[in-house]
Design a protein around this motif. Sequence first.
Motif: not given
Length: 301
Positions: A171-175, A290-293, A298-299
């Motif tokens: 788990x990563x913040x902001x993801x 999920x690919x769009x998410x 990443x952007x």
Amino acid sequence: MALYSIKELEQLSGIKAHTIRIWEQRYQILAPSRTDTNIRFYDDEDLKWLLNISLLNEKGTKISKIAKMTKEEVAQMVQHLCEQSSEFDHHINGLITAMLDLDEALFDKVLSTATLQLGFQNMMQDVVYPFLKKIGILWQTGNISPAHEHFISNLIRQKILVAIDGQVVRRRDGHPTYMLFLPEGEMHEIALLYMNYLLRTLQIYTLYLGQSLPFEDLKLCYKSFKADYICTVLTSTPERSEVQAYIDTLSATFPEATIMVYGSQVQHDFLVFPANVTHLTSMQDFVSEITATAKHSQVAR
């Protein structure tokens, strides 16, 4: 032994009933039994034989030549094609044969070969999902038992679990985060497991809650986990008359989450989906979402 009408044979083999009749009359490819009212019916051996014939015919062997071959010769040619071809139908037909015979070794060989040729994701998309649709036909027509379904489901489940085990995500913040569950009483887990696999291949963190989760437990998990997305699959539960109320309850209970719903029970035209509920009509819809998410994440990062 299962029995099939000519229409069911058409659905399972992909060969038109009219063509099957012509092959019977002209080449004696099949010799169906008949009811007292002269209606054709077929058994498992007829289905497996027709699947093999269909494959050879699709690959260019004339039906007149096939009609002169022994079953052993046909089996040898089919085996050769299975080892050489990258098409999907022979894999699907092999899985049907393995299921009818409860042959775990054959099932494993077919799936392993398809995975080597196509990769795991394409194997699931192009082989397992079309195969599961054919299982649905067999189930609806009463031609497989619960034992067949459990046998196949457990083998596929094992394959997905092994694939998931190789995907370590933190788990990563902001993801974005996803929580996956099946409603209480729902035991059909393959689609949900595959969703978990797809998410992890994109390095998306998931909390997998599995089968038959009571709603109160779902609320408790959400309170702690605070997932951005909640995914569920409604295959047999809740009942058709209760699906709309269940969707509305999910929407109202988790207003800050995006809820993704998939499965045969959410494909009815009369259903209305609230603004925070995404209706998935296919697994490809889920892949696109999920690919769009993942790209958006990443952007934003």
